[in-house]
Design an enzyme around this catalytic site. Sequence first.
Site, PDB file in Angstrom:
ATOM      1  N   ASP A   1       1.184 -11.424  -2.892  1.00  0.00           N
ATOM      2  CA  ASP A   1      -0.959 -11.501  -2.326  1.00  0.00           C
ATOM      3  C   ASP A   1      -1.279 -13.575  -3.508  1.00  0.00           C
ATOM      4  O   ASP A   1       0.185 -13.814  -2.800  1.00  0.00           O
ATOM      5  CB  ASP A   1      -1.180 -10.836  -3.225  1.00  0.00           C
ATOM      6  CG  ASP A   1      -1.436 -10.443  -4.604  1.00  0.00           C
ATOM      7  OD1 ASP A   1      -0.258 -11.361  -4.797  1.00  0.00           O
ATOM      8  OD2 ASP A   1      -2.080  -9.777  -5.369  1.00  0.00           O
TER       9      ASP A   1
ATOM     10  N   ASN B   1      -8.856  -6.515  -2.238  1.00  0.00           N
ATOM     11  CA  ASN B   1      -9.925  -7.194  -2.785  1.00  0.00           C
ATOM     12  C   ASN B   1     -10.081  -6.526  -3.871  1.00  0.00           C
ATOM     13  O   ASN B   1     -11.495  -6.621  -4.207  1.00  0.00           O
ATOM     14  CB  ASN B   1     -10.952  -7.589  -1.867  1.00  0.00           C
ATOM     15  CG  ASN B   1     -10.177  -7.749  -0.377  1.00  0.00           C
ATOM     16  OD1 ASN B   1      -9.686  -8.941  -0.748  1.00  0.00           O
ATOM     17  ND2 ASN B   1     -10.707  -8.034   0.546  1.00  0.00           N
TER      18      ASN B   1
ATOM     19  N   ARG C   1     -14.499   0.534   1.630  1.00  0.00           N
ATOM     20  CA  ARG C   1     -13.153   0.959   1.406  1.00  0.00           C
ATOM     21  C   ARG C   1     -13.222   2.569   2.163  1.00  0.00           C
ATOM     22  O   ARG C   1     -12.402   3.579   1.620  1.00  0.00           O
ATOM     23  CB  ARG C   1     -12.648   1.218   0.427  1.00  0.00           C
ATOM     24  CG  ARG C   1     -12.337   0.019  -0.250  1.00  0.00           C
ATOM     25  CD  ARG C   1     -11.770  -0.581  -1.667  1.00  0.00           C
ATOM     26  NE  ARG C   1     -12.190  -1.730  -2.340  1.00  0.00           N
ATOM     27  CZ  ARG C   1     -13.061  -2.635  -2.605  1.00  0.00           C
ATOM     28  NH1 ARG C   1     -14.074  -1.882  -2.611  1.00  0.00           N
ATOM     29  NH2 ARG C   1     -13.335  -3.714  -2.860  1.00  0.00           N
TER      30      ARG C   1
ATOM     31  N   LYS D   1      -0.199  -5.764   2.887  1.00  0.00           N
ATOM     32  CA  LYS D   1       0.511  -5.954   1.543  1.00  0.00           C
ATOM     33  C   LYS D   1       0.059  -4.665   0.740  1.00  0.00           C
ATOM     34  O   LYS D   1       1.071  -4.037  -0.054  1.00  0.00           O
ATOM     35  CB  LYS D   1      -0.983  -6.402   1.085  1.00  0.00           C
ATOM     36  CG  LYS D   1      -0.506  -7.340  -0.919  1.00  0.00           C
ATOM     37  CD  LYS D   1      -1.917  -7.161  -1.428  1.00  0.00           C
ATOM     38  CE  LYS D   1      -1.641  -6.549  -2.900  1.00  0.00           C
ATOM     39  NZ  LYS D   1      -2.428  -6.808  -4.035  1.00  0.00           N
TER      40      LYS D   1
END
Length: 425
Positions: free
Chosen positions: A283, A146, A207, A264
Site C-alpha cells: 500500500d 481505506n 464495505r 492488496k
Amino acid sequence: MASVTLSSFQSLPISVLQVSLAAVLNCGQSFRWTSIPLGSNIPPTHEYRLCLRDRIVCLRQTPDTLYYRAVYPNLQATSAQHATRKKETLDWLRDYLQLDVDLQRLYQEWAAKDQNFAGLKDRFGGIRILRQDPWENLISFICSSNNNIARITKMVHSLCKQFSPPLLSLETLSGGEQEAYHPFPPPSVLAAPEVASTLRSLGFGYRANFIQRTASMLVEAHGNNKASANDSRELGEKWLASLRNKGTAEAREELLKFVGVGRKVADCVLLMSLDKKEVIPVDTHVHQLAIKYYGMKGSTKGKTAMTPKIYDEVSSKLQALWGDYAGWAHSVMFTSDLKSFSTYGLPGLPEPNAPLDEPASPTKRKRSQDGAVSEAISDNPVVLTSNDLISGVKRRRRTVRVVYVLKFLHSGFISEIIFCQGLMS
C-alpha cells in the site's frame, strides 16, 4: 478473573524473541483478540483472549514462557475429554502461531541481507505471521479497505456481536463484570440479503455490500452445509482453506473474484491465512518505506498514486531482497513504522496493547474495482448526525471534521460518496 492464576494455565517454553503477543496480536493482522490488563508491571502484564467456534483461548506471556488455557461453555467433561481438549488447544496454538518456524534464524538472515532490518531487529523482535482462519481473514481485510487498525477492530467485533450469538461470558479484571465473547459468523449468516443494510447502520459504509455479496458468492458456489460430521466449517470455508494447496497466482486469482477484494486485500489473505509466505501486500505505507529505505522512486509525502506497475515493482524488489519469507520480513518493517509502536521495545515504556492509528496519509477519494467511491481516512473522523452538525457549528473556537454522506444508486445497490471538509465556527 483476578483469581485466575498461572497455575490454571498450560505452559510452553518459548522466548518472546520467537513470538511477542504484544506485537503480533496488535499490529494489524488479526482484529478479534481482546487485551485485558492484569494490573501488574511484572510479566505477564496482559491476558489475550480469542473466541473460537467452541472455546475461548486465553494467553499470557513472560520473557521465556507462553501460557495458555481454553474455556468452554460446557465445563462438564470426562478426564479423556479434558485431555483431548488440551491437545486440541495446543495443536491449534502451534498452528496459529506457526511455532515450527524459527523466527530468530529468519531475523539473522534478513539482517545479513538488509542493513535497514539489522538496525531494528533487536528492538522489534518476536513479530511473526499468524496462520488465521481464511474466512475470518478475508472478511476482516475487506473491512480494512481505506481504514485503520482501531476502526477495523471495532468493525470486526461489532460484526461478530451482531451476527453471532455469544459462546460464553468471562469475568474481567475489575471483578464481577462479565464480557461476552462471540465466534466469527459463517458465510451463510452474512449472505442474508438484510445483512448489508444492518452493517451500514453499524457504520460499515460501502464495505457492507462487499461483505454481504462476498458471503453470498461463497454460499452460492459451495452451499451452506457443514463440511463433515467432524468439521464444523461450512463447505465454502473449507474451499477457501483449500487454496493453501494452490499456487500463489492461482489462489490470488480466486480471491480477486470476490466483491471488494483488490490486489492488496488478496495478498493480505494469501500471506496471513493461505501460507503464501513470500507475498508482500503493498500500500502507500509500504511504498513509502521502499522509497525511504530501498531506493524506489517516488514521493515520501504520500502523493504517488498506487498503480499495478508500482505495486509489482515494490513487491518484486522486496521479495528479491528478503527471500522466501519476504512477507514475514515485510510485517516487521511495517509494524516498526506504526505510530502505535513508537514505544515498542524501548526500556521502561509500555507495550502497544491498544490499537492506534497507522501513519497518516492524505485524505482522498478513489473508485474501487466494484465502482463504489470510497474514502481514504488518515485518522479517525467524527461521523455526525444532523443534530450533531447543528451543535457542532454552534461551538465556538473549535474545528470539527464533518462527514457528509450522499447516497447514490450504482450497479444495483446503494453505495456512499463521502466528502470530508473542515468547518470553522
